[in-house]
Write a protein that holds these residues in place. Structure first.
Motif, mmCIF file in Angstrom:
data_model
loop_
_atom_site.group_PDB
_atom_site.id
_atom_site.type_symbol
_atom_site.label_atom_id
_atom_site.label_comp_id
_atom_site.label_asym_id
_atom_site.label_seq_id
_atom_site.Cartn_x
_atom_site.Cartn_y
_atom_site.Cartn_z
ATOM 1 N N GLN A 60 0.518 -1.321 0.095
ATOM 2 C CA GLN A 60 -0.088 0.000 0.087
ATOM 3 C C GLN A 60 0.839 1.286 -0.128
ATOM 4 O OE1 GLN A 60 -2.334 -0.022 3.614
ATOM 5 N NE2 GLN A 60 -0.807 -0.814 4.716
ATOM 6 N N TYR A 61 2.051 1.046 0.342
ATOM 7 C CA TYR A 61 2.830 2.173 0.437
ATOM 8 C C TYR A 61 3.545 2.541 -0.949
ATOM 9 C CZ TYR A 61 2.845 2.047 5.456
ATOM 10 O OH TYR A 61 2.441 2.164 6.680
ATOM 11 N N ASN A 62 3.829 3.781 -1.376
ATOM 12 C CA ASN A 62 4.510 4.257 -2.664
ATOM 13 C C ASN A 62 5.798 4.629 -2.447
ATOM 14 O OD1 ASN A 62 5.257 5.287 -4.998
ATOM 15 N ND2 ASN A 62 4.104 7.191 -4.677
ATOM 16 N N PHE A 63 6.799 3.446 -2.730
ATOM 17 C CA PHE A 63 8.237 3.411 -2.396
ATOM 18 C C PHE A 63 9.231 4.117 -3.335
ATOM 19 C CE2 PHE A 63 7.087 -0.256 0.298
ATOM 20 C CZ PHE A 63 7.548 0.307 1.774
ATOM 21 N N ARG A 64 8.417 4.637 -4.022
ATOM 22 C CA ARG A 64 8.919 5.828 -5.002
ATOM 23 C C ARG A 64 9.212 7.003 -4.295
ATOM 24 N NH1 ARG A 64 5.307 5.912 -10.609
ATOM 25 N NH2 ARG A 64 5.931 3.876 -11.212
ATOM 26 N N VAL A 65 8.705 7.266 -2.960
ATOM 27 C CA VAL A 65 8.850 8.365 -2.498
ATOM 28 C C VAL A 65 9.171 7.912 -0.778
ATOM 29 C CG1 VAL A 65 7.535 10.014 -3.754
ATOM 30 C CG2 VAL A 65 6.409 8.739 -1.986
ATOM 31 N N ALA A 66 8.526 6.820 -0.321
ATOM 32 C CA ALA A 66 8.776 6.357 0.893
ATOM 33 C C ALA A 66 9.805 5.507 1.249
ATOM 34 C CB ALA A 66 7.507 5.609 1.213
ATOM 35 N N LYS A 67 10.627 5.697 2.194
ATOM 36 C CA LYS A 67 11.837 4.755 2.651
ATOM 37 C C LYS A 67 11.178 3.769 3.800
ATOM 38 C CE LYS A 67 14.680 7.258 0.345
ATOM 39 N NZ LYS A 67 14.076 8.134 -0.241
ATOM 40 N N LEU A 68 11.835 2.512 3.530
ATOM 41 C CA LEU A 68 11.497 1.483 4.463
ATOM 42 C C LEU A 68 11.512 1.917 5.855
ATOM 43 C CD1 LEU A 68 10.284 -1.417 4.726
ATOM 44 C CD2 LEU A 68 12.510 -2.331 4.445
ATOM 45 N N PHE A 94 1.482 11.996 6.804
ATOM 46 C CA PHE A 94 2.371 11.178 6.288
ATOM 47 C C PHE A 94 1.671 10.040 5.122
ATOM 48 C CE2 PHE A 94 4.326 6.831 6.295
ATOM 49 C CZ PHE A 94 5.723 7.140 6.340
ATOM 50 N N ILE A 95 0.193 9.785 5.460
ATOM 51 C CA ILE A 95 -0.184 8.887 4.615
ATOM 52 C C ILE A 95 -0.391 9.529 3.084
ATOM 53 C CG2 ILE A 95 -2.355 7.669 4.145
ATOM 54 C CD1 ILE A 95 -2.639 7.176 6.972
ATOM 55 N N TYR A 96 -0.848 10.695 3.061
ATOM 56 C CA TYR A 96 -0.975 11.197 1.885
ATOM 57 C C TYR A 96 0.438 11.433 1.082
ATOM 58 C CZ TYR A 96 -5.714 13.034 3.462
ATOM 59 O OH TYR A 96 -7.051 13.189 3.628
ATOM 60 N N ASN A 97 1.568 11.485 1.679
ATOM 61 C CA ASN A 97 2.473 11.724 1.025
ATOM 62 C C ASN A 97 3.383 10.551 0.796
ATOM 63 O OD1 ASN A 97 3.666 14.846 0.821
ATOM 64 N ND2 ASN A 97 2.251 14.665 2.689
ATOM 65 N N HIS A 98 3.005 9.190 1.313
ATOM 66 C CA HIS A 98 3.567 8.085 1.200
ATOM 67 C C HIS A 98 3.014 6.908 0.912
ATOM 68 C CE1 HIS A 98 6.199 10.644 3.806
ATOM 69 N NE2 HIS A 98 7.298 10.141 3.247
ATOM 70 N N VAL A 99 1.503 6.913 0.888
ATOM 71 C CA VAL A 99 0.641 5.816 0.655
ATOM 72 C C VAL A 99 0.202 6.086 -0.799
ATOM 73 C CG1 VAL A 99 -1.317 4.458 1.274
ATOM 74 C CG2 VAL A 99 0.143 5.452 2.861
ATOM 75 N N LYS A 100 0.113 4.839 -1.598
ATOM 76 C CA LYS A 100 -0.526 5.067 -2.915
ATOM 77 C C LYS A 100 -1.968 5.810 -2.783
ATOM 78 C CE LYS A 100 1.883 0.890 -4.355
ATOM 79 N NZ LYS A 100 1.839 -0.440 -5.025
#
Length: 242
Positions: free
Chosen positions: A16-24, A99-105
């Motif tokens: 569900q996370y967008n790892f183009r912008v999110a870091k693990l 955080f969700i708006y910036n890191h979740v699909k």
């Protein structure tokens, strides 16, 4: 013998996370913050030694400090003290949403926000003292409505119950469910729907062994209040065939 799942990571949930912008490591710390805040109760600040965070999450000290700085820009409330190198946290919902708006699909954001909002580890203990007091005051209003409806139906000969004041029994479950219900709907809507519910109970059109638990029952899988929703639809004639 029950075999426990041996792995720590739910890879399906990670999708569900967008790892183009999110870091693990940011995702891990974000979810750790949610778990700790929910465990201590929404609105209650909690503190944690930085050494323990590093040990539990495997994030290096400098990287942890960098993530904290980034999260503060999203609204995370952090206060550091020299005592045992401790950090005080308050994870408010504005930060969680940012955080969700910036890191979740995008297609996963609404569901995740709602799932986090109603995440519960401790039931009634997940409420602040003020929230508990507010719910008890609201239950007193529901008691008066129940007494009023009983008098109404007695005066019209619909029931033969005595006219003593009603004290609806409640417990931790009903208090917490009513707390969730008040987050989702206005008190005016809840009161109107409760009138319809209590009328059905008094007229024997429906029955339950615990009025408040049944009325406020919450289905976590469907993220809804099935009994409340039923009587709310009746109030709006949504269940009528025409």
């Amino acid at each position: 013998m029950t075999t426990k799942h041996p792995l720590a990571t739910n890879f399906k949930k990670l999708l569900q996370y967008n790892f183009r912008v999110a870091k693990l490591d940011e995702v891990i710390f974000f979810e750790w913050l949610i778990v700790k805040q929910k465990s201590f109760g929404d609105g209650n600040p909690f503190f944690y030694q930085n050494r323990r965070v590093i040990e539990e999450l495997g994030i290096k000290r400098n990287r942890l400090n960098s993530i904290k700085s980034k999260f503060m820009d999203y609204g995370l409330n952090i206060h550091c003290t020299g005592l045992l190198n401790t950090t005080h946290y308050l994870v408010e919902f504005d930060f969680i949403e940012q955080f969700i708006y910036n890191h979740v699909k995008h297609e996963e954001q609404y569901e995740m926000i709602n799932n986090v909002r109603f995440l519960n580890f401790k039931g009634e203990n997940n409420m602040t003292k003020f929230e508990k007091e507010q719910v008890v005051q609201f239950i007193q209003i529901l008691n008066k409505i129940c007494t009023s409806r009983k008098k109404f139906h007695r005066d019209f000969g619909n029931i033969k119950d005595d006219l003593s004041e009603v004290e609806l029994p409640y417990n931790g479950k009903s208090k917490y469910q009513l707390h969730l219900l008040c987050k989702r709907y206005s008190k005016d809507v809840i009161i109107q729907t409760f009138r319809n519910f209590i009328d059905a109970m008094l007229l024997k059109e429906d029955s339950t062994t615990h009025y408040l638990n049944n009325f406020s029952s919450y289905d976590a899988h469907k993220d809804g209040f099935p009994v409340f929703d039923h009587y709310d639809r009746l109030a709006n004639n949504d269940d009528l065939p025409f």
